[in-house]
Design an enzyme around this catalytic site. Structure first.
Site, PDB file in Angstrom:
ATOM      1  CE1 TYR A 440      42.965  40.888  39.938  1.00  0.00           C
ATOM      2  CE2 TYR A 440      42.801  42.768  38.475  1.00  0.00           C
ATOM      3  CZ  TYR A 440      43.473  42.062  39.447  1.00  0.00           C
ATOM      4  OH  TYR A 440      44.652  42.568  39.910  1.00  0.00           O
ATOM      5  CD  GLU A 441      43.038  35.586  35.731  1.00  0.00           C
ATOM      6  OE1 GLU A 441      43.251  36.659  35.144  1.00  0.00           O
ATOM      7  OE2 GLU A 441      42.790  34.517  35.147  1.00  0.00           O
TER       8      GLU A 441
END
Lengths: 598, 598
Positions: A440-441
């Site tokens: 993620y991110e």
């Protein structure tokens, strides 16, 4: 079982001895009140709240997970109470703007507190981490009115922020988003669309939730140049700051995931929810990047924190576990077998984790230091150089810290043998919780592309030169420090390799843009490795002269772990350079259809 | 979602083209009846039963897990029916001794069937895998009477075998076991003790369970020289083969684990259970090693199978997923974005998995071939050489295949982006299911120690020389094959590196036994890498000449994936050599207490 004590000794070493934070802080007006006593108090109180309140909820939170019921999300037992305790003590605003009620602490310090959060309870940590990122975005881009309306409550943890970017068909490629923002006559907008993978999109920790949502205006240009940013509260906010009507921004479901089960990952349905624009029309992605860059360093620290708690827990196990005899004969003849740390390969695994955790801690602080200088330093040239290093280092911090975080949790799990695979021992949770940080991110592949493309090739290596200068200055400054010379020679060679490889990719990319993505991951790994060699050299430069007179073993440990890193980890640099130099052809040659099955 | 089709084309390539199994089989009386038609039928029927019966139970098995209730273990829904179907078709005895009702198929073929089992449903696969190992142990070491009593029923899957070694305080170090075996007057023994981590220790798949249990006689010498092996049935067996009384060998609980949740991992309490000795007193560990060596290759194949299904599933996802544009401009301008395989870094991940899966399949078959030759060849010298190669390769197969298995499942998961972390997509289960393979059946650290110590240093590199000769002969035999020359030059250099490193460790180990464990893991990685370079060269030697006239792309794919391996994977060899050469000092230098926390 699992064990965590905040590594305060090492944190102080990095902060005070390696980077001499107090000297830097005393030169910048915004940080002059950050005294050594204050820092000590924050580290010690931070350690207490993490060790005593959050860490005990980590395993139970994993077993229980978040519950979804008819639009409502319940966090695991104890999360709400722990959150309130922390919020009341001001921890939610630790790095916040003083003007709006934040504590104003420098990033160099808050990264250490964040490490404690992720180590103690990674699922829990995400709620404050997202909130901090959201407040930073608002502080940088929202109107004064909106800041006054939101920031004090968010620093108090009464209201909590989210980041709503991803849609089912649009993850890495945000230009594809379909969420619409239609203007109302009062200056607000009606937001309609579905967002997925929204961390803390709905929960029971705070009175209100402040969603930062990417959406498209009716007349927006196609792609990423037509994205605007909106503030969409769960409950509308009355003029007096009290909560009004429920805004139609509802959680449709939560995901069942491999790990971070105490973190609510929500599908969010915006059904004409009222929102207010942040920043300018169609410039929303740039605003959101303020938050994303913050979160990227934060997620890097997730990898670090999990590596640390995994190490401590594995050593707690190892200390009690006896199995077989030392290679040269029994070391503990009075026991039925020797402690497993007599075995060189168990030590190899443990040292690997140490080498990455300790360099990672120094690296996170180094990036924090650059962030602080880029924001607070009075000299514009210093600010500019620091900002360039932050831009260069952010994808490395996110990606290298999280890749090594997974490696470290896996190595730590391996030390347990069979018990490492059993849930009640806790080691396997750290692996599952660490795995998401690579995804993620912005996936780690995207970070590598950001580094190689935007941060290296597009400025023809200018930022890399700044970093190179930083290392070369350090090498020169330590010309008289005899104990650090063997490391410096190897460090200089590693930097030479990095510079050569950088120039090679820049040259090849001019002829073929595929060379950027072809080089990116191995280049990032090489970059991270050289950076960690630099961190170890800086640590040795401080520790080696103090080792002889230190009875605690702290400084001699630093030197010995550095030796391990230089002898047994750094050799990978040559392989990574060869892999980068192999170029794009071996990747692009195979026809697309031959990747797929029948 | 997840997808699996048995890779029959590649399996046939390895079996028929690379290793020309039919030629070998026709020279050995025991395998002369294994005709190409029979092999094809087995592969095709094997594919069907795995794809249609076991694969659909993989996700549901993970969600449901095994249930424990008052001593009884229930496997996930559908497992029992699928098991009975497979047992009735004779799959449980595929490699079994013909004399007692087995199918007598060579290992070179059964490794391919095992790969399908692990790929389709790793949890399920463990039940037949343990049974096969147990039958092999009985076939080699039990009395004729016991073989007649047990083997036909076990080949039919009516009764299933287990392997009971580990105790709570005794994992790697079996010399510490406390389970007792007290002789009865009728020649049987009463077995008392607790075993943990017993795969399939209790379940509902078969009428009876045959435990192979390590225990100590009352007068046994201390340590691993005082271990005997016993056959302990769940239900006692009457003279006519019918089942008698319940033996007090009860499951006390099952473990809650990171993965392989459909596999029952049992705590087994033997409370004076009646057992019969297998082999000679105090020589039980050697007998058990027949089973363990079998299981070690099998567990290696678990890594391979999971890598394969993870790859296929990820490509199934990638085929539909569009995101961003190709580096050089849109490749599919009619779509909103390009397919993700236009991105070099996504290809890098996919090719990494391919490079290891395909080399791994060849390697497993190569080891299977050596096993068959060591057992069935008429020439005693050939048998001896093959047995030496099996001994050398078994730890490499277990460890390198499973380490790469985890890497491959992680890379495949990464290709999904966020969806990779969500349970319903299935990618994360492959990671969890692959992780155990590095831990059980002797941790990979123990495999490395076995390789470096027992298989290399203790015979002064004699076995390595045999392997070296095998590779050098291949290089010589292909001196006229122009298309394979570039690979052979690199392969020869890699072999030189391996030989030098081998000699270096042998020399250092003579002075300091810690050098063995200090070198072991990096040495095994280097060994595996060189072995895979050999496998790729063998595949290219066959594929390259056929590529031009092949319209399917199969052979050209082989060449292109080989190019990837040689350019982007093999460079790691130099780094691994440097790490081995770094020696023991950097591992042993740090005082034990400085590993532990406060």
């Amino acid at each position: 079982m699992a064990k965590y004590k905040a590594p305060l000794r090492d944190m102080r070493f990095v902060l005070n001895e390696v980077f001499e934070a107090d000297k830097l802080w005393s030169t910048m007006p915004a940080t002059q009140e950050v005294t050594p006593d204050l820092v000590d108090a924050i580290l010690e109180e931070g350690a207490k709240v993490n060790e005593n309140e959050l860490f005990p909820l980590n395993r139970t939170g994993d077993e229980e997970g978040c519950q979804f019921n008819d639009g409502e999300v319940t966090t695991p037992k104890g999360f709400k109470e722990a959150f309130q305790l922390m919020a009341e003590s001001g921890w939610m605003g630790l790095g916040g703007n003083i003007e709006f009620g934040g504590q104003g602490m420098p990033k160099m310090l808050t990264v250490l507190f964040e490490e404690m959060l992720y180590a103690s309870n990674a699922s829990f940590a995400l709620y404050p981490a997202l909130n901090s990122g959201a407040t930073l975005c608002l502080d940088n881009h929202a109107s004064d009115e909106m800041k006054e309306q939101l920031l004090p409550a968010m620093y108090e943890g009464r209201w909590m922020g989210t980041m709503c970017l991803t849609e089912p068909h649009s993850g890495t490629d945000l230009g594809l988003i379909r969420t619409k923002a239609e203007p109302n006559t009062d200056g607000s907008y009606n937001i309609t669309g579905t967002k997925i993978f929204i961390t803390g999109g709905e929960h029971d920790l705070s009175e209100n939730i402040i969603h930062l949502v990417l959406a498209k205006l009716p007349d927006a240009p196609a792609g990423s140049r037509g994205i605007s940013l909106f503030m969409v509260p769960k409950f509308l906010i009355n003029e007096d700051g009290s909560l009004g009507e429920r805004n139609p921004a509802f959680c449709g479901s939560i995901e069942h995931k491999m790990g971070i089960k105490g973190s609510a990952t929500c599908v969010m349905n915006f059904d004409g929810a009222q929102g207010w624009m942040i920043g300018e029309p169609n410039k929303g992605l740039a605003c959101m990047f303020t938050m994303m860059n913050y979160e990227r360093l934060s997620i890097g620290i997730q990898g670090l924190g999990l590596g640390e708690v995994a190490y401590q827990s594995a050593m707690d196990f190892a200390q009690e576990r006896i199995q077989s005899r030392a290679p040269g004969g029994a070391k503990y003849p009075e026991k039925a077998a020797d402690n497993i740390l007599v075995h060189p390969d168990v030590r190899r695994m443990a040292l690997n984790v140490r080498a990455f955790n300790e360099a990672g801690r120094a690296f996170a602080s180094y990036v924090g230091m650059q962030l602080d200088m880029s924001k607070f330093h009075e000299d514009a040239d210093v600010r500019k150089k620091a900002a360039a290093l932050v831009a260069l280092m952010t994808p490395v911090a996110k990606s290298y810290l999280t890749d090594r975080g997974l490696d470290c949790t896996i190595s730590a799990q391996q030390i347990y043998g069979g018990q490492g695979y059993i849930r009640e021992w806790g080691a396997e949770q750290y692996v599952r919780d660490a795995r998401i940080a690579q995804i993620y991110e912005g996936t780690n592949g995207i970070q590598a592309l950001d580094l190689m493309g935007r941060k290296v090739v597009s400025n023809k290596g200018e930022y890399v030169k700044l970093f190179e200068q930083d290392i070369r200055s350090f090498i020169e400054a330590n010309a008289d420090n005899a104990q650090v010379q063997p490391y410096l020679a190897k460090l200089a060679a590693a930097v030479d390799t990095l510079v050569q490889v950088t120039e090679g990719v820049i040259e090849k990319a001019a002829a073929n843009p595929e060379e950027i993505g072809a080089a990116s991951q191995d280049y990032l790994d090489l970059f991270g490795l050289v950076t960690y060699a630099y961190m170890w050299a800086r640590m040795v430069a401080v520790a080696a002269p103090k080792a002889a007179e230190d009875t605690s073993g702290f400084y001699s440990s630093k030197v010995k772990v550095a030796n391990f890193f230089y002898a047994r980890v750094l050799p990978k640099a040559a392989a990574l350079a060869a892999q980068v130099n192999a170029g794009a052809e071996t990747l692009m040659d195979l026809e697309e259809e031959l990747f797929y099955g029948e």
